[in-house]
Design a protein around this motif. Structure first.
Motif, PDB file in Angstrom:
ATOM      1  N   MET A  14      65.267  68.790 -10.755  1.00  0.00           N
ATOM      2  CA  MET A  14      63.935  69.580 -10.639  1.00  0.00           C
ATOM      3  C   MET A  14      63.563  69.211  -9.037  1.00  0.00           C
ATOM      4  SD  MET A  14      62.686  70.439 -13.238  1.00  0.00           S
ATOM      5  CE  MET A  14      61.135  70.507 -12.896  1.00  0.00           C
ATOM      6  N   HIS A  70      65.143  75.069 -13.246  1.00  0.00           N
ATOM      7  CA  HIS A  70      64.019  74.418 -13.272  1.00  0.00           C
ATOM      8  C   HIS A  70      63.287  74.645 -14.333  1.00  0.00           C
ATOM      9  CE1 HIS A  70      60.951  72.576 -10.248  1.00  0.00           C
ATOM     10  NE2 HIS A  70      59.849  73.258 -10.928  1.00  0.00           N
ATOM     11  N   THR A  78      59.339  67.674 -20.612  1.00  0.00           N
ATOM     12  CA  THR A  78      58.068  67.752 -21.022  1.00  0.00           C
ATOM     13  C   THR A  78      58.117  67.232 -22.388  1.00  0.00           C
ATOM     14  OG1 THR A  78      57.355  69.086 -19.336  1.00  0.00           O
ATOM     15  CG2 THR A  78      55.923  68.957 -21.051  1.00  0.00           C
ATOM     16  N   LEU A 111      53.328  80.220 -13.339  1.00  0.00           N
ATOM     17  CA  LEU A 111      54.230  80.774 -12.130  1.00  0.00           C
ATOM     18  C   LEU A 111      55.442  81.420 -12.718  1.00  0.00           C
ATOM     19  CD1 LEU A 111      53.958  77.732  -9.445  1.00  0.00           C
ATOM     20  CD2 LEU A 111      53.044  80.249  -9.390  1.00  0.00           C
ATOM     21  N   HIS A 171      50.365  73.561  -8.381  1.00  0.00           N
ATOM     22  CA  HIS A 171      51.873  73.121  -8.741  1.00  0.00           C
ATOM     23  C   HIS A 171      52.449  72.205  -7.402  1.00  0.00           C
ATOM     24  CE1 HIS A 171      55.024  73.331 -11.799  1.00  0.00           C
ATOM     25  NE2 HIS A 171      55.807  73.782 -10.605  1.00  0.00           N
ATOM     26  N   ILE A 176      55.261  69.058  -3.914  1.00  0.00           N
ATOM     27  CA  ILE A 176      56.087  68.654  -2.605  1.00  0.00           C
ATOM     28  C   ILE A 176      56.181  67.437  -2.391  1.00  0.00           C
ATOM     29  CG2 ILE A 176      55.764  69.243  -0.221  1.00  0.00           C
ATOM     30  CD1 ILE A 176      54.531  71.806  -0.851  1.00  0.00           C
ATOM     31  N   SER A 182      61.362  61.491  -5.727  1.00  0.00           N
ATOM     32  CA  SER A 182      62.173  61.918  -6.996  1.00  0.00           C
ATOM     33  C   SER A 182      63.810  61.695  -6.267  1.00  0.00           C
ATOM     34  CB  SER A 182      62.304  63.312  -7.363  1.00  0.00           C
ATOM     35  OG  SER A 182      61.036  63.412  -8.068  1.00  0.00           O
TER      36      SER A 182
HETATM   37  C1  HEM Z   1      59.487  78.977 -13.340  1.00  0.00           C
HETATM   38  C2  HEM Z   1      58.382  78.142 -13.792  1.00  0.00           C
HETATM   39  C3  HEM Z   1      58.156  76.721 -13.623  1.00  0.00           C
HETATM   40  C4  HEM Z   1      57.988  75.783 -14.490  1.00  0.00           C
HETATM   41  C5  HEM Z   1      57.884  75.819 -15.903  1.00  0.00           C
HETATM   42  C6  HEM Z   1      57.934  74.531 -13.670  1.00  0.00           C
HETATM   43  C7  HEM Z   1      57.662  73.273 -14.027  1.00  0.00           C
HETATM   44  C8  HEM Z   1      57.548  72.324 -13.558  1.00  0.00           C
HETATM   45  C9  HEM Z   1      57.307  70.799 -14.169  1.00  0.00           C
HETATM   46  C10 HEM Z   1      56.925  70.730 -15.297  1.00  0.00           C
HETATM   47  C11 HEM Z   1      57.415  69.944 -13.175  1.00  0.00           C
HETATM   48  C12 HEM Z   1      57.274  68.647 -13.190  1.00  0.00           C
HETATM   49  C13 HEM Z   1      58.385  67.728 -13.826  1.00  0.00           C
HETATM   50  C14 HEM Z   1      58.498  66.350 -13.866  1.00  0.00           C
HETATM   51  O1  HEM Z   1      57.465  65.952 -14.755  1.00  0.00           O
HETATM   52  O2  HEM Z   1      58.915  65.608 -12.985  1.00  0.00           O
HETATM   53  C15 HEM Z   1      57.838  70.744 -11.777  1.00  0.00           C
HETATM   54  C16 HEM Z   1      57.986  70.253 -10.863  1.00  0.00           C
HETATM   55  C17 HEM Z   1      58.181  70.813  -9.486  1.00  0.00           C
HETATM   56  N1  HEM Z   1      58.115  72.169  -9.223  1.00  0.00           N
HETATM   57 FE1  HEM Z   1      58.018  73.503 -10.635  1.00  0.00          FE
HETATM   58  N2  HEM Z   1      57.894  75.061 -12.393  1.00  0.00           N
HETATM   59  C18 HEM Z   1      57.845  76.164 -12.338  1.00  0.00           C
HETATM   60  C19 HEM Z   1      57.997  76.809 -11.145  1.00  0.00           C
HETATM   61  C20 HEM Z   1      58.199  76.467  -9.836  1.00  0.00           C
HETATM   62  C21 HEM Z   1      58.069  77.086  -8.522  1.00  0.00           C
HETATM   63  C22 HEM Z   1      58.058  78.678  -8.473  1.00  0.00           C
HETATM   64  C23 HEM Z   1      58.123  76.267  -7.584  1.00  0.00           C
HETATM   65  C24 HEM Z   1      58.153  76.451  -6.049  1.00  0.00           C
HETATM   66  C25 HEM Z   1      57.598  77.499  -5.180  1.00  0.00           C
HETATM   67  C26 HEM Z   1      58.101  74.825  -8.023  1.00  0.00           C
HETATM   68  C27 HEM Z   1      58.104  73.550  -7.400  1.00  0.00           C
HETATM   69  C28 HEM Z   1      58.201  72.380  -7.899  1.00  0.00           C
HETATM   70  C29 HEM Z   1      58.259  71.193  -7.321  1.00  0.00           C
HETATM   71  C30 HEM Z   1      58.629  70.936  -5.847  1.00  0.00           C
HETATM   72  C31 HEM Z   1      58.285  70.204  -7.940  1.00  0.00           C
HETATM   73  C32 HEM Z   1      58.302  68.622  -7.932  1.00  0.00           C
HETATM   74  C33 HEM Z   1      59.741  68.071  -8.209  1.00  0.00           C
HETATM   75  C34 HEM Z   1      59.789  66.575  -8.445  1.00  0.00           C
HETATM   76  O3  HEM Z   1      58.860  66.051  -9.215  1.00  0.00           O
HETATM   77  O4  HEM Z   1      60.675  66.251  -7.681  1.00  0.00           O
HETATM   78  N3  HEM Z   1      58.143  74.965  -9.417  1.00  0.00           N
HETATM   79  N4  HEM Z   1      57.813  71.930 -12.149  1.00  0.00           N
END
Ligand code: HEM
Ligand code: SF4
Ligand code: FES
Lengths: 223, 271
Positions: A14, A70, A78, A111, A171, A176, A182
Motif C-alpha cells: 500500500m 492499491h 478494509t 479517487l 486521502h 503521505i 508503514s
Molecule cells: C484507486 C482508488 C484508491 C483506493 C480505493 C484507495 C484506498 C486507500 C486506503 C483504504 C488506504 C488506507 C490503507 C490502510 O488502511 O492502511 C490508502 C492509503 C494510501 N493511499 Fe490510497 N486509494 C486509492 C487511490 C490512491 C491514489 C490515487 C493515491 C495517490 C495519489 C493514493 C495514495 C495513498 C497513500 C500514500 C496511502 C498511504 C499508504 C500507507 O498507509 O502506507 N491512493 N488508500
C-alpha cells in the motif's frame, strides 16, 4: 513470509504503490501548471510529452499496476479490519484518528472513480455528453489549451474536478505521512516532520490542481 | 483538591454499564447510581461501592477484571466514555481517580471490544490472544543452566533504554480496544522491538517477526492503518515508533528470505 498476504507485507505494498502515485501526482502537476503560461505553454508541453511514447507508456503501465494493487488490497484490508472490530462503542470518541484517516477507503474509491472518469474525459475523450473533438493550434499541435478551457467552462465539469482534488487532499493528508510509518522509516522524532511534510504537500496539490478549473471557470486564464 | 468536590464533599454518578451474563449471550446497557463517591475513590473503588449496593439489593454485581490496583499488572480494563482506561495520560483504570469526575456526571462503561477479545462477562474479556502472541513469538530461545556472568554480553545504555521502554508494556490490551481495526500492532511491536534491540534477541529476529505477524492474523487481530489510537490509549506510554520498528523488522526479514539468505520457517518458530 508473503508480501501480498501477510498483514505488514500488504501494508508495505500500500505504501509503495501510494508513493508511486504521489510521485506521479507531483510530475502531473508540474506539467499541468504550464497551462498558466497560456496556450503555447501547455500545448508545447503536451507535444513534447507525446514525442516520448516510451515514457508515456512506461508511466501508464506502472501507474495502472500501482492503482490496481492499491485498490484491491485496500478493499481487502478494509473488509478484514471491519471484521476484526465488529462492534462499535456506545460512545464514539477517538483521541488521535482523523476524519481523513478514518475515511481512506471512501476518499480512495472516489479517487478511483475519478481516475477512470478523467482518463475517459481527456485521454480517450469519450465520456457521453462530454465528448471532445480534438482541435489543433496554429502550429498544428493538439490544442490542449482549447480542450481544457472548453471543458472547465462548464460548472459541472469544473466542480467534479475540484471535488476530486478535495478527495485527493483528504486521502494524502493522512496517506503521505502514513507511508513513512508503514515502511518503518518513522520514529518519535521524525513523526511531526513527516506529518507536516504530508500536510503541506497535500495542500500544494489541492491548490495547484484546484487552481486550474477554478481559474478557467472564472475566466482568469489568459490565452 | 479539585474544584468539583471539597474534602468532605461527595458526588453521585450515573453509570451506564454493559451487562452480559456470559460469552455469546446477548448483552445490554443498565443504568446504576454510584452514591456518596469521594474524590479520593479510585475508579475501581467506586465500582466496589456500586457492587456492594447491588449485592445488598440482591442483584448481580458488575463483573470487572482487576488485580494489583497499582497500575502494573495489566488486568483492569474497561472503556470509559469511549476511551480505554478513561483517557488520563499514562494511567490505568485502577489508577484513575474520581476527582476527574464531578457530581452528576454520566459515565458509559463498556468492555474492550475486538473480535480477538471475546466478552466473558460484563466488563471482563478473554485476552488469551495476547498470551498466544507471546507463546508463539515473544521469547528468546536459550539453554538453561548456570546463571551467565553479569556483563558477559555488553548492552549499550541507549539500546538498554530503548528495550526497557518497549518492555514497559503490561499487556492490558487497551491498544487493541482503542484500535478501529482491532489490531494488536502496538503490543506486538513493543515485544518485537524490545527483543530485536538486544543481542540475545537479535539471533532470532527474522523468525520472530514472521511468527508474530502470522500469529496476529491467526488470533483474529486486524491490520494497522496508522491511526495511532493505540499510542493515545496506552497507559504505559508505549510509542508507535515500535510499530515502525515492527514494520522495519518485517521488511528486512522478508527481503532476506526472498534472496535466500535466511529461512523463517525453520528454527525457533515456537512450535
Ligand atoms: C484507486 C482508488 C484508491 C483506493 C480505493 C484507495 C484506498 C486507500 C486506503 C483504504 C488506504 C488506507 C490503507 C490502510 O488502511 O492502511 C490508502 C492509503 C494510501 N493511499 Fe490510497 N486509494 C486509492 C487511490 C490512491 C491514489 C490515487 C493515491 C495517490 C495519489 C493514493 C495514495 C495513498 C497513500 C500514500 C496511502 C498511504 C499508504 C500507507 O498507509 O502506507 N491512493 N488508500
Ligand atoms: S502496548 Fe500499552 S495498551 Fe497495549 S497492551 Fe501494552 S501497555 Fe496495554
Ligand atoms: S489492576 Fe493491575 S494495572 Fe490496574
Amino acid at each position: 513470509m508473503r508480501l501480498l498476504s501477510d498483514s505488514i507485507g500488504r501494508k508495505v505494498v500500500m505504501a509503495i504503490t501510494g508513493l508511486l502515485m504521489v510521485l506521479f501526482v507531483v510530475g502531473h502537476l508540474l506539467g499541468n501548471l504550464s497551462i498558466f503560461a497560456g496556450a503555447d505553454g501547455i500545448n508545447t508541453y503536451a507535444a513534447k510529452l507525446q514525442a516520448l511514447p516510451l515514457l508515456v507508456w512506461a508511466t501508464r503501465i506502472v501507474m495502472g499496476a500501482a492503482v490496481l494493487f492499491h485498490l484491491v488490497i485496500s478493499i481487502q484490508i478494509t473488509l478484514e479490519n471491519n471484521q476484526a472490530n465488529p462492534t462499535a462503542y456506545a460512545v464514539d470518541r477517538r483521541l488521535r484518528a482523523t476524519f481523513a484517516g478514518k475515511n481512506m477507503i471512501w476518499t480512495g474509491l472516489l479517487l478511483g472513480g475519478f481516475i477512470l472518469f478523467h482518463l475517459f474525459h481527456f485521454t480517450v475523450r469519450s465520456v457521453p455528453g462530454l465528448e471532445i473533438v480534438q482541435v489543433h493550434d496554429a502550429l498544428g499541435r493538439a490544442d490542449v489549451f482549447a480542450m481544457v478551457s472548453a471543458a472547465f467552462g462548464k460548472l459541472v465539469t469544473a466542480a467534479v474536478y475540484v471535488i476530486a482534488m478535495l478527495m485527493l487532499y483528504l486521502h494524502l493528508s493522512h496517506g503521505i505521512q502514513s507511508t513513512f510509518q508503514s515502511l518503518g522509516l518513522n520514529n518519535s522524532k521524525t513523526m511531526p516532520g513527516f506529518a507536516k511534510f504530508g500536510g503541506v504537500l497535500s495542500v500544494i496539490f489541492l491548490l495547484g490542481y484546484g487552481a486550474i478549473p477554478v481559474a478557467i471557470f472564472f475566466g482568469l486564464l489568459a490565452k | 483538591m479539585s474544584a468539583h468536590a471539597t474534602e468532605h464533599g461527595t458526588m453521585n454518578i450515573k453509570l451506564i454499564v454493559w451487562r452480559q451474563p456470559a460469552r455469546d449471550k446477548p448483552g445490554r446497557f443498565e443504568t446504576y447510581e454510584a452514591k456518596n463517591i469521594t474524590p479520593h475513590h479510585s475508579f475501581l473503588e467506586m465500582l466496589d461501592v456500586v457492587n456492594e449496593d447491588l449485592i445488598k439489593a440482591g442483584k448481580d454485581p458488575i463483573a470487572f477484571d482487576h488485580d494489583c490496583r497499582e497500575g502494573i499488572c495489566g488486568m483492569c480494563s474497561a472503556v470509559v466514555n469511549g476511551v480505554p482506561h478513561g483517557g488520563q495520560e499514562r494511567t490505568t483504570l485502577c489508577q484513575l481517580h474520581m476527582r476527574k469526575f464531578k457530581d452528576g456526571d454520566a459515565i458509559y462503561l463498556e468492555p474492550w471490544r475486538a473480535r480477538a477479545f471475546p466478552i466473558l462477562r460484563d466488563l471482563i474479556v478473554d485476552r488469551t490472544a495476547l498470551d498466544k502472541l507471546i507463546q508463539v513469538a515473544g521469547f528468546v530461545s536459550c539453554h538453561t543452566g548456570g546463571v551467565p556472568d553479569g556483563n558477559a554480553i555488553l548492552v549499550g545504555k541507549p539500546e538498554a533504554d530503548y528495550a526497557m521502554d518497549a518492555a514497559a508494556c503490561i499487556g492490558c490490551g487497551a491498544c487493541v480496544a482503542a484500535c478501529p481495526n482491532g489490531a494488536a500492532m502496538l503490543f506486538a511491536g513493543a515485544k518485537v522491538a524490545q527483543l530485536a534491540e538486544l543481542p540475545q534477541g537479535q539471533v532470532e529476529a527474522p523468525q520472530r517477526v514472521a511468527a508474530m505477524v502470522k500469529a496476529m492474523a491467526d488470533q483474529g487481530f486486524g491490520n494497522c492503518s496508522n491511526h495511532y489510537e493505540c499510542e493515545a490509549a496506552c497507559p504505559k506510554g508505549i510509542e508507535v515508533k515500535f510499530i515502525a520498528r515492527l514494520n522495519r523488522e518485517f521488511t528486512k526479514a522478508l527481503c532476506q528470505e526472498k534472496i535466500g539468505a535466511i529461512s523463517t520457517t525453520t528454527a525457533a518458530s515456537g512450535d
